[in-house]
Design a protein around this motif. Sequence first.
Motif, short mmCIF file in Angstrom:
data_model
loop_
_atom_site.label_atom_id
_atom_site.label_comp_id
_atom_site.label_asym_id
_atom_site.label_seq_id
_atom_site.Cartn_x
_atom_site.Cartn_y
_atom_site.Cartn_z
N THR A 103 0.84 -1.21 0.00
CA THR A 103 0.00 0.00 0.00
C THR A 103 0.87 1.26 0.00
OG1 THR A 103 -0.12 -0.10 2.42
CG2 THR A 103 -1.96 -1.08 1.18
N VAL A 104 1.57 1.50 1.12
CA VAL A 104 2.50 2.62 1.26
C VAL A 104 3.62 2.11 2.18
CG1 VAL A 104 0.66 4.36 1.03
CG2 VAL A 104 1.34 3.60 3.32
N TYR A 105 4.70 2.88 2.34
CA TYR A 105 5.77 2.47 3.25
C TYR A 105 5.31 2.60 4.71
CZ TYR A 105 9.42 1.64 -0.17
OH TYR A 105 10.16 1.10 -1.17
N GLY A 106 5.76 1.69 5.54
CA GLY A 106 5.40 1.71 6.96
C GLY A 106 6.62 2.03 7.83
N LEU B 268 -1.97 2.89 16.09
CA LEU B 268 -1.16 2.29 15.02
C LEU B 268 -1.74 0.93 14.62
CD1 LEU B 268 2.45 2.91 16.42
CD2 LEU B 268 0.97 4.47 15.14
N THR C 88 -7.28 -3.97 6.81
CA THR C 88 -6.96 -3.95 8.23
C THR C 88 -8.24 -4.26 8.99
OG1 THR C 88 -5.19 -2.34 7.97
CG2 THR C 88 -6.20 -2.47 10.16
N VAL D 91 -10.27 -4.41 12.55
CA VAL D 91 -10.24 -3.89 13.92
C VAL D 91 -11.00 -4.86 14.82
CG1 VAL D 91 -10.96 -2.00 15.45
CG2 VAL D 91 -9.98 -1.48 13.20
N LEU E 217 -6.96 2.79 23.22
CA LEU E 217 -8.19 2.05 22.88
C LEU E 217 -8.06 0.59 23.30
CD1 LEU E 217 -8.81 3.33 19.22
CD2 LEU E 217 -9.92 4.13 21.31
N SER F 4 1.96 4.81 8.47
CA SER F 4 2.64 5.18 7.24
C SER F 4 3.90 5.97 7.61
CB SER F 4 1.70 6.01 6.36
OG SER F 4 1.14 7.08 7.10
O1 TXA Z 1 -1.84 0.45 4.39
C1 TXA Z 1 -1.77 0.84 5.55
O2 TXA Z 1 -2.71 0.73 6.35
C2 TXA Z 1 -0.44 1.48 6.00
C3 TXA Z 1 0.68 0.45 5.88
C4 TXA Z 1 1.99 0.94 6.42
O3 TXA Z 1 0.27 -0.74 6.48
N1 TXA Z 1 -0.55 1.99 7.34
C5 TXA Z 1 -1.23 3.11 7.63
O4 TXA Z 1 -1.16 3.48 8.96
O5 TXA Z 1 -1.87 3.74 6.83
P1 TXA Z 1 -1.61 4.90 9.51
O6 TXA Z 1 -1.18 4.89 10.92
O7 TXA Z 1 -1.06 5.97 8.64
O8 TXA Z 1 -3.18 4.85 9.45
C6 TXA Z 1 -3.87 3.99 10.30
C7 TXA Z 1 -5.33 4.37 10.36
C8 TXA Z 1 -5.54 5.63 11.16
O9 TXA Z 1 -6.59 6.38 10.55
C9 TXA Z 1 -5.98 5.10 12.53
O10 TXA Z 1 -6.80 6.00 13.23
C10 TXA Z 1 -6.72 3.83 12.13
O11 TXA Z 1 -6.02 3.31 11.03
N2 TXA Z 1 -6.70 2.84 13.21
C11 TXA Z 1 -5.64 2.12 13.67
N3 TXA Z 1 -6.00 1.35 14.72
C12 TXA Z 1 -7.31 1.56 14.94
C13 TXA Z 1 -8.27 1.09 15.89
N4 TXA Z 1 -7.93 0.23 16.85
N5 TXA Z 1 -9.54 1.55 15.81
C14 TXA Z 1 -9.90 2.42 14.86
N6 TXA Z 1 -9.05 2.91 13.93
C15 TXA Z 1 -7.77 2.51 13.97
#
Ligand code: TXA
Length: 332
Positions: free
Chosen positions: A32-35, A61, A95, A97, A112, A140
């Motif tokens: 998707t994108v870099y992590g 995260l 992803t 949840v 959370l 990301s």
């Molecule tokens: O494709 C992707 O998801 C990328 C790669 C690196 O895996 N990761 C990514 O992570 O986009 P980030 O942190 O930029 O975005 C994660 C999103 C955020 O909007 C966050 O609020 C939501 O996922 N999120 C993470 N854990 C959550 C949770 N337990 N409940 C609700 N939302 C959650």
Amino acid sequence: MVTKILKICDKSIEEGANLLKNGEVVAFPTETVYGLGVSAFKGECVKKVFEVKGRPSDNPLIVHIAKIEDIYTVSKNVTPLSLKLLENFAPGPITVVVEKSDIIPLEVTAGLDTVGVRIPALKSSRDLIEKAGLPLAAPSANTSTRPSPTKAIDVFEDLNGKIPLILDGGEAEVGIESTVVDCRFDTPVILREGKITLDDIVKVCGCCERIGKQNNEKVARSPGVKYKHYAPTCPVYFLNEEEKLIEAVIALKKKFSKVGVVSPISHLDLDVIQIDIGNSTTSYMHDYFSVLRKLEKQVEVILVHLPFEKLRSEGIYNRVEKSAVKFDLNNF
Ligand code: TXA
Ligand code: MG
């Protein structure tokens, strides 16, 4: 700190895995994108990721695992729905949840009691997770508010000097982040849409909702959605109608000397800087963030053209709407 960029291979994966085992932060490619990965077991080290990115501490995260069985380590209530989605779409840009297990510290989930879990499609991402022997908490790998990184050099641009290692796996195949789905109850609820769409999920589950389209108090809000996102260094406007493009460019040119345009229509005859983004949903998704990063270095303002009838993707609309302000001629 010197930030190394190494092509991803067995040797560099080993180096990355050792850093991760020692609690360090390592940037790695996914489809998707870099992590920006760190051990999901070490709360103290997870804090470094928030510092490095400048990320608000209430934004959780995603935890990255290598295989479906590993969800039982990070969650204590693996629902049939989460398994169904993983069985159908993982490894891939989804992803789920679910309720977190006690082993996942609250630093990962921003307090959370739920956790987002994802299995990346890129084999080298999974090799890194397996070699480290750890689930990786990873947002990301951009500075908070910047466009997400789709290349190693994008990560370097934002985080040079702040992390020890960037593993370079070339360009991310998808280009926007995963679809995040609340899977705690019977009906899947999309919190953030990516390449996997609501229709894709309906085909598998028979139903699916989007956050905001209903009023269910039980549904997890995705804290990330309230923040400023994906902003390049110059202002960005968007419009949907092709027939308004010319007047918008004329208005912007009165105020800014160099105007960049993003549009699925190639070779617009408008005397602007345009970087080809292709005319399909896939190419627009693949290139959107990287085109923003390229244009910000060349122009003073960016106009994004997103025709609804040509590009039917909630994932793209969402990224464009978050990165740009709707163009309104009355303001010029
Ligand atoms: O494709 C992707 O998801 C990328 C790669 C690196 O895996 N990761 C990514 O992570 O986009 P980030 O942190 O930029 O975005 C994660 C999103 C955020 O909007 C966050 O609020 C939501 O996922 N999120 C993470 N854990 C959550 C949770 N337990 N409940 C609700 N939302 C959650
Ligand atoms: Mg992000």
